[in-house]
Enzyme design. Structure first.
Site, mmCIF file in Angstrom:
data_model
loop_
_atom_site.group_PDB
_atom_site.id
_atom_site.type_symbol
_atom_site.label_atom_id
_atom_site.label_comp_id
_atom_site.label_asym_id
_atom_site.label_seq_id
_atom_site.Cartn_x
_atom_site.Cartn_y
_atom_site.Cartn_z
ATOM 1 N N ASP A 197 25.364 14.574 28.215
ATOM 2 C CA ASP A 197 24.989 14.441 29.620
ATOM 3 C C ASP A 197 26.266 14.014 30.347
ATOM 4 O OD1 ASP A 197 24.197 13.494 32.096
ATOM 5 O OD2 ASP A 197 22.564 12.257 31.319
ATOM 6 N N ASP A 242 23.852 18.558 39.481
ATOM 7 C CA ASP A 242 24.104 17.934 40.782
ATOM 8 C C ASP A 242 23.134 16.767 41.017
ATOM 9 O OD1 ASP A 242 25.084 17.576 43.345
ATOM 10 O OD2 ASP A 242 24.225 19.400 44.171
HETATM 11 P P1 ADP Z 1 24.510 25.866 39.052
HETATM 12 O O1 ADP Z 1 23.699 25.779 40.313
HETATM 13 O O2 ADP Z 1 26.010 25.878 39.311
HETATM 14 O O3 ADP Z 1 24.065 26.977 38.153
HETATM 15 P P2 ADP Z 1 23.116 23.864 37.388
HETATM 16 O O4 ADP Z 1 23.162 22.393 37.554
HETATM 17 O O5 ADP Z 1 21.809 24.537 37.604
HETATM 18 O O6 ADP Z 1 24.273 24.456 38.330
HETATM 19 O O7 ADP Z 1 23.623 24.257 35.939
HETATM 20 C C1 ADP Z 1 24.954 24.235 35.526
HETATM 21 C C2 ADP Z 1 24.999 23.814 34.068
HETATM 22 O O8 ADP Z 1 24.888 22.399 33.958
HETATM 23 C C3 ADP Z 1 23.887 24.407 33.195
HETATM 24 O O9 ADP Z 1 24.473 24.879 31.980
HETATM 25 C C4 ADP Z 1 22.993 23.197 32.916
HETATM 26 O O10 ADP Z 1 22.350 23.304 31.653
HETATM 27 C C5 ADP Z 1 23.998 22.078 32.906
HETATM 28 N N1 ADP Z 1 23.502 20.711 33.133
HETATM 29 C C6 ADP Z 1 22.375 20.303 33.740
HETATM 30 N N2 ADP Z 1 22.306 18.951 33.740
HETATM 31 C C7 ADP Z 1 23.428 18.501 33.109
HETATM 32 C C8 ADP Z 1 23.951 17.211 32.760
HETATM 33 N N3 ADP Z 1 23.293 16.093 33.077
HETATM 34 N N4 ADP Z 1 25.138 17.150 32.103
HETATM 35 C C9 ADP Z 1 25.803 18.269 31.779
HETATM 36 N N5 ADP Z 1 25.391 19.510 32.073
HETATM 37 C C10 ADP Z 1 24.206 19.627 32.722
#
Ligand code: ADP
Length: 178
Positions: free
Chosen positions: A11, A35
């Protein structure tokens, strides 16, 4: 010193690095996915600081402090929304998305360099809600980070922070792990 590129399943909000990158949307006012997780972990002070930035264009990056995160900074970048189709011949649209995704990594590292940051963690930008094919995105991420860090740079450690094991495997293959 040769920069260290690593993949890790974690995470991103928990990482003790100088800067974490946020896959934000153009408003910079928070959203879902990584985000939302970053805003929850950093606290309301992050949103207050983001409001003053006036948004961010796709492929660009802007920094804030990390507030309640362990990371000192958050570098907010806005990835492209995937419009192309992965299984068809490369169209102009697909190339534009590739270019904008590469720009996210390049501009984020430029901002990191300006802040004299040594260690940075990236999420897999655009591969969640924005729908970018994961393998294609990872190839772009690794190639662009390698290219940028060939130049003189403060960043010496980059973590590709993968939320799931499939993404981790893709990065490990690209980085030559195992
Ligand atoms: P985008 O809108 O740019 O696609 P997302 O947040 O939906 O952004 O996803 C981008 C990546 O971040 C995905 O691979 C998702 O699985 C990952 N992700 C989501 N939460 C976390 C987290 N807490 N830490 C790391 N990666 C994350």
């Amino acid at each position: 010193m040769k920069p260290l590129l690593q993949a890790m399943q974690a995470d991103i909000t928990k990482l003790a690095v100088d800067a974490i990158v946020n896959a934000a949307n153009a408003s910079l006012l928070g959203g879902g996915g990584v985000d939302g997780a970053i805003h929850r972990a950093a606290g309301p002070e992050l949103l207050a600081e983001c409001r003053a930035l006036g948004g961010c264009a796709t492929g660009e990056a802007k920094a804030t402090r990390g507030h309640h995160l362990r990371a000192k900074y958050v570098i907010h970048t806005v990835g492209p929304v995937w419009q192309g189709r992965a299984n068809t011949a490369l169209s102009v649209g697909d190339r534009e998305e590739d270019r904008l995704l590469a720009s996210c990594y390049r501009r984020s590292l430029q901002v990191a360099n300006d802040l004299r940051v040594v260690s940075v963690a990236f999420p897999a930008i655009s591969t969640g809600i924005y729908g970018f094919p994961r393998k294609r995105a990872a190839r772009i991420a690794v190639a662009e980070v390698r290219a940028v860090l060939r130049e003189n740079h403060t960043v010496k450690q980059v973590i590709f922070c993968c939320f799931d094991s499939d993404t981790l495997r893709i990065y490990e293959e690209l980085l030559g792990v195992h």
